[in-house]
Design a protein around this motif. Structure first.
Motif, mmCIF file in Angstrom:
data_model
loop_
_atom_site.group_PDB
_atom_site.id
_atom_site.type_symbol
_atom_site.label_atom_id
_atom_site.label_comp_id
_atom_site.label_asym_id
_atom_site.label_seq_id
_atom_site.Cartn_x
_atom_site.Cartn_y
_atom_site.Cartn_z
ATOM 1 N N GLN A 5 -37.829 17.098 -4.323
ATOM 2 C CA GLN A 5 -36.914 17.205 -5.458
ATOM 3 C C GLN A 5 -35.545 17.722 -5.022
ATOM 4 O O GLN A 5 -34.504 17.184 -5.432
ATOM 5 C CB GLN A 5 -37.511 18.124 -6.522
ATOM 6 C CG GLN A 5 -36.661 18.296 -7.765
ATOM 7 C CD GLN A 5 -37.279 19.295 -8.734
ATOM 8 O OE1 GLN A 5 -37.710 20.382 -8.336
ATOM 9 N NE2 GLN A 5 -37.360 18.925 -9.997
ATOM 10 N N ARG A 6 -35.533 18.743 -4.193
ATOM 11 C CA ARG A 6 -34.258 19.315 -3.743
ATOM 12 C C ARG A 6 -33.462 18.325 -2.896
ATOM 13 O O ARG A 6 -32.229 18.251 -2.984
ATOM 14 C CB ARG A 6 -34.508 20.613 -2.978
ATOM 15 C CG ARG A 6 -34.770 21.813 -3.889
ATOM 16 C CD ARG A 6 -35.413 22.944 -3.112
ATOM 17 N NE ARG A 6 -35.471 24.194 -3.866
ATOM 18 C CZ ARG A 6 -36.355 24.459 -4.839
ATOM 19 N NH1 ARG A 6 -37.222 23.530 -5.214
ATOM 20 N NH2 ARG A 6 -36.351 25.633 -5.451
ATOM 21 N N ILE A 7 -34.145 17.571 -2.064
ATOM 22 C CA ILE A 7 -33.460 16.575 -1.241
ATOM 23 C C ILE A 7 -32.855 15.488 -2.120
ATOM 24 O O ILE A 7 -31.688 15.093 -1.947
ATOM 25 C CB ILE A 7 -34.440 15.978 -0.213
ATOM 26 C CG1 ILE A 7 -34.806 17.030 0.839
ATOM 27 C CG2 ILE A 7 -33.852 14.736 0.466
ATOM 28 C CD1 ILE A 7 -36.006 16.658 1.681
ATOM 29 N N LEU A 8 -33.619 14.997 -3.078
ATOM 30 C CA LEU A 8 -33.137 13.923 -3.951
ATOM 31 C C LEU A 8 -31.975 14.379 -4.819
ATOM 32 O O LEU A 8 -31.050 13.601 -5.098
ATOM 33 C CB LEU A 8 -34.286 13.405 -4.817
ATOM 34 C CG LEU A 8 -35.372 12.645 -4.053
ATOM 35 C CD1 LEU A 8 -36.628 12.488 -4.895
ATOM 36 C CD2 LEU A 8 -34.860 11.280 -3.597
ATOM 37 N N GLU A 9 -31.990 15.617 -5.259
ATOM 38 C CA GLU A 9 -30.877 16.140 -6.055
ATOM 39 C C GLU A 9 -29.564 16.054 -5.277
ATOM 40 O O GLU A 9 -28.495 15.866 -5.873
ATOM 41 C CB GLU A 9 -31.143 17.591 -6.450
ATOM 42 C CG GLU A 9 -32.201 17.754 -7.531
ATOM 43 C CD GLU A 9 -32.599 19.200 -7.756
ATOM 44 O OE1 GLU A 9 -33.346 19.452 -8.722
ATOM 45 O OE2 GLU A 9 -32.187 20.084 -6.953
ATOM 46 N N ARG A 10 -29.636 16.191 -3.961
ATOM 47 C CA ARG A 10 -28.433 16.161 -3.136
ATOM 48 C C ARG A 10 -28.079 14.742 -2.677
ATOM 49 O O ARG A 10 -26.916 14.450 -2.423
ATOM 50 C CB ARG A 10 -28.611 17.104 -1.942
ATOM 51 C CG ARG A 10 -28.564 18.565 -2.387
ATOM 52 C CD ARG A 10 -29.311 19.507 -1.455
ATOM 53 N NE ARG A 10 -29.174 20.898 -1.900
ATOM 54 C CZ ARG A 10 -29.933 21.457 -2.837
ATOM 55 N NH1 ARG A 10 -30.903 20.762 -3.415
ATOM 56 N NH2 ARG A 10 -29.733 22.713 -3.196
ATOM 57 N N LYS B 198 -37.546 8.671 -4.224
ATOM 58 C CA LYS B 198 -38.718 9.132 -3.495
ATOM 59 C C LYS B 198 -38.318 9.577 -2.082
ATOM 60 O O LYS B 198 -37.302 9.146 -1.549
ATOM 61 C CB LYS B 198 -39.771 8.017 -3.370
ATOM 62 C CG LYS B 198 -40.374 7.531 -4.691
ATOM 63 C CD LYS B 198 -41.325 8.550 -5.278
ATOM 64 C CE LYS B 198 -41.930 8.086 -6.597
ATOM 65 N NZ LYS B 198 -42.852 6.948 -6.444
ATOM 66 N N VAL B 199 -39.171 10.426 -1.508
ATOM 67 C CA VAL B 199 -39.004 10.855 -0.113
ATOM 68 C C VAL B 199 -40.324 10.648 0.618
ATOM 69 O O VAL B 199 -41.382 11.092 0.139
ATOM 70 C CB VAL B 199 -38.579 12.335 -0.008
ATOM 71 C CG1 VAL B 199 -38.451 12.745 1.462
ATOM 72 C CG2 VAL B 199 -37.273 12.585 -0.750
ATOM 73 N N PHE B 200 -40.274 9.972 1.754
ATOM 74 C CA PHE B 200 -41.423 9.881 2.656
ATOM 75 C C PHE B 200 -41.178 10.843 3.802
ATOM 76 O O PHE B 200 -40.205 10.695 4.544
ATOM 77 C CB PHE B 200 -41.593 8.456 3.186
ATOM 78 C CG PHE B 200 -42.729 8.297 4.162
ATOM 79 C CD1 PHE B 200 -44.044 8.306 3.725
ATOM 80 C CD2 PHE B 200 -42.482 8.166 5.525
ATOM 81 C CE1 PHE B 200 -45.096 8.162 4.630
ATOM 82 C CE2 PHE B 200 -43.525 8.022 6.432
ATOM 83 C CZ PHE B 200 -44.838 8.024 5.982
ATOM 84 N N PHE B 201 -42.044 11.844 3.957
ATOM 85 C CA PHE B 201 -41.832 12.870 4.967
ATOM 86 C C PHE B 201 -42.469 12.473 6.307
ATOM 87 O O PHE B 201 -43.577 11.909 6.344
ATOM 88 C CB PHE B 201 -42.403 14.211 4.505
ATOM 89 C CG PHE B 201 -41.589 14.865 3.430
ATOM 90 C CD1 PHE B 201 -40.360 15.434 3.728
ATOM 91 C CD2 PHE B 201 -42.041 14.912 2.120
ATOM 92 C CE1 PHE B 201 -39.597 16.037 2.743
ATOM 93 C CE2 PHE B 201 -41.293 15.511 1.126
ATOM 94 C CZ PHE B 201 -40.057 16.071 1.432
ATOM 95 N N GLY C 190 -37.619 12.639 7.488
ATOM 96 C CA GLY C 190 -38.033 11.838 6.360
ATOM 97 C C GLY C 190 -37.118 10.678 6.059
ATOM 98 O O GLY C 190 -36.065 10.499 6.677
ATOM 99 N N VAL C 191 -37.560 9.875 5.100
ATOM 100 C CA VAL C 191 -36.814 8.718 4.602
ATOM 101 C C VAL C 191 -36.596 8.907 3.110
ATOM 102 O O VAL C 191 -37.549 9.191 2.365
ATOM 103 C CB VAL C 191 -37.588 7.397 4.837
ATOM 104 C CG1 VAL C 191 -36.716 6.205 4.450
ATOM 105 C CG2 VAL C 191 -38.053 7.282 6.281
ATOM 106 N N ILE C 192 -35.361 8.758 2.670
ATOM 107 C CA ILE C 192 -35.010 8.845 1.252
ATOM 108 C C ILE C 192 -34.923 7.412 0.726
ATOM 109 O O ILE C 192 -34.195 6.581 1.277
ATOM 110 C CB ILE C 192 -33.686 9.601 1.066
ATOM 111 C CG1 ILE C 192 -33.765 10.986 1.732
ATOM 112 C CG2 ILE C 192 -33.354 9.739 -0.416
ATOM 113 C CD1 ILE C 192 -32.453 11.747 1.752
ATOM 114 N N ILE C 193 -35.674 7.141 -0.359
ATOM 115 C CA ILE C 193 -35.962 5.768 -0.767
ATOM 116 C C ILE C 193 -35.469 5.525 -2.191
ATOM 117 O O ILE C 193 -35.705 6.348 -3.080
ATOM 118 C CB ILE C 193 -37.483 5.511 -0.700
ATOM 119 C CG1 ILE C 193 -38.055 5.998 0.636
ATOM 120 C CG2 ILE C 193 -37.803 4.033 -0.901
ATOM 121 C CD1 ILE C 193 -39.572 6.095 0.644
#
Length: 455
Positions: A110-115, A122-125, A306-309
């Protein structure tokens, strides 16, 4: 701005034992196999501890860390908020399989996507940057049904199979086992491949070159264009105006997935949460289809990437199995370290500090050194992400010899600085928490070191 936690530097502890340093060295030489190295000649520096922008050895010698190790310790060494977050999570749950839901994992995503922005869902770690790039390429291939990946010659994307094949520098050549990788020249006006005389010419000609590669390879065979938003190890090559927008347009025209590798340049390094956002403040904003990350997201306190999708790629796998996974994907200790790091960076204004230090201190300070020392052929960068292109001759731009680069490195170490060199380039990459006094001290050390060069 809230005062940075590391703004008051502490001295190394008084109970350091030189015998421990000797033991660490002996054990290393006896048992540790080092990366990218011929093993016999190594004399690794032994580090006992660190705090903020400083590290020290077992003899109590301190070094200003203007390497950020491998340009990843963005929040500085031993930030108490990140250490505490790891401790707290260790008391709750040290590990859990990725098939389960975990609160820390969800909060980190959630924190990564907010930025990252509203375009992503989605984030794949992963365990680091290399396997982040591996999985981003895999997603692009599965999404498009195509095979080829285009990437730059001046690039580094990691040391796993496809990631190292996508890499452009010398490390690719003995490791080319993965298929369907094609390379092209990106823009680099100081050493132009396109006989350009202005940044605008460099951008236009580099884009023409890329489109011709796409056409020659067959656009319908190309799954992805993978580029570092700002190539890091290759020389901190800030793209000229219009280039990223042009790549975005080519990707859209030919139905190619655009991947920005932000492993090194993301999470504060450029003075923004992501480099594409920093560049969007001065040029046309460009949003990629996939973002890969690692390093600065938690400053490497626990291995993670990770990958931000975006939704349009994530939804492909709603009913179709994504054929990839890792035992430690979303590891709770790594997730906690991300939460601790991103919250501290937000609360303490650390990203803003990186932007201010870059524009007010490093940029003018490094240009002043270049005006004083002709061996500095070019200064380029932003935030706390800078490179000095070192030359034997400022007219021909012949790179400085390895012998003189080695002498400069030795001098910097003797003056109490831990530097970062790549080929003929000195990268100026302190932590995002670096203070004004530390920058002033660093610039003074650079000044003294360059003055000592016999050129």
């Amino acid at each position: 701005m809230t005062e940075l936690t590391h703004s008051k530097q502490k001295a190394p502890p008084v109970n350091l034992s030189p015998d421990d340093g000797q033991l660490a060295y002996e054990l290393d030489r006896a048992h540790v196999f080092h990366s990218w190295s011929a093993q016999a000649a190594l004399t690794p520096m032994v580090i006992a501890g660190g705090l903020g922008s400083t590290v020290w050895d077992f003899d109590g010698n301190t070094y200003l860390d203007f390497s950020s190790q491998l340009v990843n310790v963005n929040i500085g060494h031993q930030h108490p908020a990140v250490v505490a977050a790891i401790h707290t999570q260790a008391d709750i749950l040290t590990t859990i399989a990725p098939a389960h839901a975990n609160l820390a994992r969800g909060q980190a995503a959630q924190r990564i996507l907010e930025r990252a922005g509203d375009e992503f869902s989605k984030v794949f770690f992963t365990n680091g940057g290399a396997d982040a790039n591996e999985n981003a390429m895999r997603m692009a291939r599965l999404y498009t049904g195509r095979d080829k990946v285009l990437s730059m010659y001046r690039s580094y994307h990691g040391n796993t199979g496809s990631a190292v094949a996508a890499t452009g520098d010398w490390r690719r050549v003995p490791n080319e086992y993965a298929r369907a990788h094609v390379h092209f020249f990106g823009p680099f006006a100081y050493r132009s491949e396109f006989w350009a005389t202005t940044p605008e010419e460099e951008s236009a000609r580099a884009l023409h070159h890329l489109e011709r590669v796409i056409q020659a390879e067959g656009a319908n065979s190309i799954a992805a264009i993978l580029i570092e938003t700002i190539p890091g190890t290759a020389g901190i090559l800030v793209p000229p105006p219009g280039y990223l927008a042009g790549v975005r347009a080519l990707a859209d025209t030919y139905g190619i997935v655009l991947i920005f590798d932000e492993v090194m340049c993301g999470f504060g390094r450029t003075g923004g949460w992501f480099a594409f956002q920093s560049l969007g403040l001065v040029d046309e904003p460009v949003v990629p289809d996939l973002i890969t990350f690692a390093k600065g997201v938690n400053s490497g306190y626990v291995p993670v990437g990770g990958v931000i999708i975006p939704p349009f790629i994530a939804e492909v796998f709603d009913e179709t199995v994504f054929p990839g996974g890792l035992t430690y994907s979303g590891h709770p200790l790594a997730m906690a370290s991300i939460i601790g790091a991103l919250d501290a960076m937000e609360n303490e204004g650390i990203v803003d500090n990186a932007a201010r230090v870059g524009s007010e201190l490093l940029e003018p300070g490094l240009h002043a050194l270049a005006a004083k020392y002709p061996v500095i052929g070019e200064v380029r960068g932003l935030g706390v992400f800078w490179a000095l292109d070192l030359v034997a001759d400022p007219t021909t731009r012949e790179p400085l010899s390895p012998t003189l680069v080695g002498a400069l490195k030795a001098k910097l170490l003797s003056l109490g600085m831990l530097p970062f060199f790549a080929d003929n380039r000195l990268h100026v990459v302190p932590p995002c928490v670096v203070t004004d006094d530390e920058v002033a001290r660093g610039l003074a050390i650079y000044d003294e070191a360059f003055a000592s060069l016999d050129v």
